[in-house]
Scaffold this motif. Sequence first.
Motif, PDB file in Angstrom:
ATOM      1  N   PHE A  63       0.764  -1.260   0.064  1.00 33.19           N
ATOM      2  CA  PHE A  63      -0.055  -0.032   0.155  1.00 33.19           C
ATOM      3  C   PHE A  63       0.699   1.206   0.162  1.00 33.19           C
ATOM      4  O   PHE A  63       1.918   0.969   0.237  1.00 33.19           O
ATOM      5  CB  PHE A  63      -1.027  -0.088   1.387  1.00 33.19           C
ATOM      6  N   ALA A  64       0.400   2.389  -0.495  1.00 33.15           N
ATOM      7  CA  ALA A  64       1.030   3.608  -0.584  1.00 33.15           C
ATOM      8  C   ALA A  64       0.934   4.358   0.798  1.00 33.15           C
ATOM      9  O   ALA A  64      -0.234   4.517   1.186  1.00 33.15           O
ATOM     10  CB  ALA A  64       0.719   4.479  -1.805  1.00 33.15           C
ATOM     11  N   ILE A  65       1.913   5.077   1.126  1.00 31.03           N
ATOM     12  CA  ILE A  65       1.918   6.221   2.244  1.00 31.03           C
ATOM     13  C   ILE A  65       2.268   7.533   1.539  1.00 31.03           C
ATOM     14  O   ILE A  65       3.203   7.548   0.788  1.00 31.03           O
ATOM     15  CB  ILE A  65       2.978   6.031   3.226  1.00 31.03           C
ATOM     16  N   PHE A  66       1.656   8.666   1.757  1.00 32.62           N
ATOM     17  CA  PHE A  66       1.712   9.968   1.261  1.00 32.62           C
ATOM     18  C   PHE A  66       2.445  10.855   2.169  1.00 32.62           C
ATOM     19  O   PHE A  66       2.165  11.158   3.125  1.00 32.62           O
ATOM     20  CB  PHE A  66       0.414  10.510   0.855  1.00 32.62           C
ATOM     21  N   ASN A  67       3.619  11.081   1.710  1.00 32.33           N
ATOM     22  CA  ASN A  67       4.664  11.915   2.517  1.00 32.33           C
ATOM     23  C   ASN A  67       4.315  13.347   1.708  1.00 32.33           C
ATOM     24  O   ASN A  67       4.908  14.051   0.923  1.00 32.33           O
ATOM     25  CB  ASN A  67       5.866  11.603   2.339  1.00 32.33           C
ATOM     26  N   ALA A  68       3.258  14.010   2.336  1.00 35.28           N
ATOM     27  CA  ALA A  68       2.660  15.158   1.505  1.00 35.28           C
ATOM     28  C   ALA A  68       2.242  16.281   2.504  1.00 35.28           C
ATOM     29  O   ALA A  68       1.947  15.843   3.754  1.00 35.28           O
ATOM     30  CB  ALA A  68       1.456  14.657   0.488  1.00 35.28           C
ATOM     31  N   SER A  69       2.152  17.353   2.011  1.00 33.12           N
ATOM     32  CA  SER A  69       1.736  18.580   2.992  1.00 33.12           C
ATOM     33  C   SER A  69       0.216  18.504   2.952  1.00 33.12           C
ATOM     34  O   SER A  69      -0.551  17.942   2.062  1.00 33.12           O
ATOM     35  CB  SER A  69       2.293  19.947   2.197  1.00 33.12           C
ATOM     36  N   LEU A  70      -0.323  19.455   3.691  1.00 33.79           N
ATOM     37  CA  LEU A  70      -1.701  19.722   3.948  1.00 33.79           C
ATOM     38  C   LEU A  70      -2.359  20.185   2.325  1.00 33.79           C
ATOM     39  O   LEU A  70      -1.948  20.731   2.025  1.00 33.79           O
ATOM     40  CB  LEU A  70      -2.188  20.612   4.914  1.00 33.79           C
ATOM     41  N   LYS A  71      -3.401  19.698   2.321  1.00 36.21           N
ATOM     42  CA  LYS A  71      -4.230  20.076   1.085  1.00 36.21           C
ATOM     43  C   LYS A  71      -3.930  19.479  -0.009  1.00 36.21           C
ATOM     44  O   LYS A  71      -4.359  19.814  -1.210  1.00 36.21           O
ATOM     45  CB  LYS A  71      -4.399  21.689   1.144  1.00 36.21           C
ATOM     46  N   GLU A  72      -2.843  18.625  -0.385  1.00 38.14           N
ATOM     47  CA  GLU A  72      -2.220  18.073  -1.424  1.00 38.14           C
ATOM     48  C   GLU A  72      -3.166  17.117  -1.983  1.00 38.14           C
ATOM     49  O   GLU A  72      -3.883  16.460  -1.159  1.00 38.14           O
ATOM     50  CB  GLU A  72      -0.897  17.720  -1.393  1.00 38.14           C
ATOM     51  N   LYS A  73      -3.274  16.785  -3.389  1.00 38.47           N
ATOM     52  CA  LYS A  73      -3.982  15.518  -3.685  1.00 38.47           C
ATOM     53  C   LYS A  73      -3.285  14.952  -5.051  1.00 38.47           C
ATOM     54  O   LYS A  73      -2.457  15.640  -5.404  1.00 38.47           O
ATOM     55  CB  LYS A  73      -5.434  16.250  -4.159  1.00 38.47           C
ATOM     56  N   PHE A  74      -3.772  13.696  -5.004  1.00 43.12           N
ATOM     57  CA  PHE A  74      -2.999  12.856  -6.037  1.00 43.12           C
ATOM     58  C   PHE A  74      -4.433  12.140  -6.708  1.00 43.12           C
ATOM     59  O   PHE A  74      -5.184  11.746  -6.046  1.00 43.12           O
ATOM     60  CB  PHE A  74      -2.265  11.701  -5.209  1.00 43.12           C
ATOM     61  N   HIS A  75      -4.055  11.906  -7.908  1.00 47.29           N
ATOM     62  CA  HIS A  75      -5.061  11.347  -8.972  1.00 47.29           C
ATOM     63  C   HIS A  75      -4.878  10.146  -8.812  1.00 47.29           C
ATOM     64  O   HIS A  75      -3.470   9.608  -9.017  1.00 47.29           O
ATOM     65  CB  HIS A  75      -5.228  11.864 -10.062  1.00 47.29           C
ATOM     66  N   VAL A  76      -5.584   8.920  -8.773  1.00 48.49           N
ATOM     67  CA  VAL A  76      -5.462   7.683  -8.813  1.00 48.49           C
ATOM     68  C   VAL A  76      -5.950   7.217 -10.007  1.00 48.49           C
ATOM     69  O   VAL A  76      -6.957   7.086 -10.565  1.00 48.49           O
ATOM     70  CB  VAL A  76      -6.543   6.773  -7.669  1.00 48.49           C
TER      71      VAL A  76
END
Length: 171
Positions: A63-76
């Motif tokens: 599974f993926a873990i997201f090392n991202a800042s608040l409010k970021e988004k990623f398309h699946v």
Amino acid sequence: NDEAGRIKFIQPSQDVDLPNWRSDHPCKVITEEPDAVVWNTAEDGKNASGGSRVDYKIWKDSFAIFNASLKEKFHVCFSNSGLNSEFFTVGVVRVASVFSFASGFDNGAVTLQTVKYVGVPGGFGLYGGIRNAEPGPYDSMPFSGAARAYLMSYDYGADWSGVTLEGSLGL
């Protein structure tokens, strides 16, 4: 081959609203996931199978873990075959937009207030995994791993006029 279903995450671009059938759709064109997407195994989503079921797929072992800042988004993006030319958008992952801080802690023996002063015991906590009957701004997924928090004073010294930030804001 039902085991060939693959998933990948991409950061949104201005072309993400293109129809999925277009050959220049970002899910087809972008081949590498951003550095912010970290898989828990050596395999990434493009190499990890979602299982043999045809009605749904589950990525539970990888599974993926997201090392991202608040409010970021990623398309699946998903592909039944794993071929880049066959990926299409199936959803969006949005990172939380706010953190919720507790005002105090009760560990059973001692009630601690939130950290306020250097040298005085205090607690620091984030809410996670909250689910309300009516969706609210603090609803979130449970925390999935270790994290680091760096606490720093927002009132570090005075500016050129001799006034501190706390003083200028009347806090």
